[in-house]
Design an enzyme around this catalytic site. Sequence first.
Site, PDB file in Angstrom:
ATOM      1  N   TRP A 101     -24.338 -60.615  31.581  1.00 17.78           N
ATOM      2  CA  TRP A 101     -24.478 -62.070  31.541  1.00 17.78           C
ATOM      3  C   TRP A 101     -23.402 -62.735  30.709  1.00 17.78           C
ATOM      4  O   TRP A 101     -23.005 -63.873  30.982  1.00 17.78           O
ATOM      5  CB  TRP A 101     -25.880 -62.462  31.064  1.00 17.78           C
ATOM      6  CG  TRP A 101     -26.915 -62.073  32.068  1.00 17.78           C
ATOM      7  CD1 TRP A 101     -27.870 -61.110  31.947  1.00 17.78           C
ATOM      8  CD2 TRP A 101     -27.076 -62.616  33.394  1.00 17.78           C
ATOM      9  NE1 TRP A 101     -28.618 -61.020  33.098  1.00 17.78           N
ATOM     10  CE2 TRP A 101     -28.159 -61.932  33.998  1.00 17.78           C
ATOM     11  CE3 TRP A 101     -26.418 -63.610  34.111  1.00 17.78           C
ATOM     12  CZ2 TRP A 101     -28.581 -62.213  35.298  1.00 17.78           C
ATOM     13  CZ3 TRP A 101     -26.840 -63.894  35.405  1.00 17.78           C
ATOM     14  CH2 TRP A 101     -27.909 -63.202  35.977  1.00 17.78           C
ATOM     15  N   ASP A 172     -26.356 -68.140  24.219  1.00 16.09           N
ATOM     16  CA  ASP A 172     -27.308 -67.935  25.313  1.00 16.09           C
ATOM     17  C   ASP A 172     -28.452 -67.097  24.748  1.00 16.09           C
ATOM     18  O   ASP A 172     -28.294 -65.918  24.485  1.00 16.09           O
ATOM     19  CB  ASP A 172     -26.615 -67.211  26.464  1.00 16.09           C
ATOM     20  CG  ASP A 172     -27.549 -66.885  27.626  1.00 16.09           C
ATOM     21  OD1 ASP A 172     -28.761 -67.181  27.530  1.00 16.09           O
ATOM     22  OD2 ASP A 172     -27.067 -66.321  28.627  1.00 16.09           O
ATOM     23  N   LYS A 196     -38.731 -66.195  30.609  1.00 13.99           N
ATOM     24  CA  LYS A 196     -38.927 -64.922  29.934  1.00 13.99           C
ATOM     25  C   LYS A 196     -39.927 -65.049  28.776  1.00 13.99           C
ATOM     26  O   LYS A 196     -40.913 -64.332  28.734  1.00 13.99           O
ATOM     27  CB  LYS A 196     -37.581 -64.384  29.449  1.00 13.99           C
ATOM     28  CG  LYS A 196     -36.593 -64.182  30.592  1.00 13.99           C
ATOM     29  CD  LYS A 196     -35.218 -63.797  30.117  1.00 13.99           C
ATOM     30  CE  LYS A 196     -34.231 -63.760  31.261  1.00 13.99           C
ATOM     31  NZ  LYS A 196     -34.497 -62.717  32.252  1.00 13.99           N
TER      32      LYS A 196
END
Length: 361
Positions: A101, A172, A196
Amino acid sequence: MKIYNYAAGPAKLPDSVIKQIQEELPSVHGSGMSVLEISHRSSLFENILEDAKNDLKELMGIPDNYHILFFQGGGTGQFAAAPLNLATNNHKIALLDSGHWAARAGDEAVKLGFEVDTLASTKDNHYQSLPHLPKDTNGSVYDYLHLTMNNTIEGTAYHTPEKLPNTTLVADMSSNFLAETYNVNDYGLIFAGAQKNLGPAGVTVVIVRDDLVHPVEKIPSMLDYNLFVKKNSLYNTPPVFPIYAAGLVLKWLKDLGGVSEMQKINEHKSGLLYDFLDQSQMFSNHIKPSDRSLTNIPFTTGSDDLDAQVIKAATDHGLMSLKGHRSVGGLRASLYNAMPVEGAQALVDFLDNFEKNNKRG
């Protein structure tokens, strides 16, 4: 049979939150209307939105000089929004390549015409440890440093941030948001997809320092921090239901004792599984111990066929979604905030029994 869901996202929600949603779905807050149909311009939703912002501010200790915004588009959308809003001086971004990511964030910025310097990477060791900033890096040439705080696929996490003097830190936090404590003052921008630790898919939280919010000429409206600040995240119809559900999760977390208490629980849960893996003769986790994630734990038997057998047997026992990411294979247990300690223990017990009953010759 008790079902435990170890999916990496969308992931498990707290049982009490699911129950409350079920009870309130026909009539939210006694309004006679479902949250699925209320107007985003109504005072009812405005109260839901403000409650969520205030609870998040309290839980994370967010200072008054930061804005809390709600976007759509997931963390991936913020890979574009961050450079478009923040990289307006040097048009140059620093990045630590800690996994899939992080690399995707860099690729998106390059696609938009920004220069990205990867200052360090651990790709050569399959991201089994974290990269760190080289000494004496000149931060003044960059608009910001992008850091993926928790690497969902690889199972690593920065428990303290890397800091580059003279530049803004962009984080992030999608897969460990509210799962461990961080000092918001260390960051200029934090973003996290909700699916999440915070709620159902469909909303992304952005926490941005006010000095970084300014008009930008060439930017899509749906990615414009300045516009969303002015409109209180109501430039268009926001994801009403995900924001409502996230608000319930925030109240659940407050009742639990807040982020610091949640971190203790997550350390206990992950410790149960790591302790088992470290002594196991069949299963192993290859991540450098100091870099291990509290929320995403990859592991493997070393055999694709045996991994598949474990996943099938686990599913038959009600232990769901343990298959590792397609890019790395193996197995992965995501022990997000809503996963109870009993769920971590159930997984350890299953793996222990599987190993005892399937000893290699």
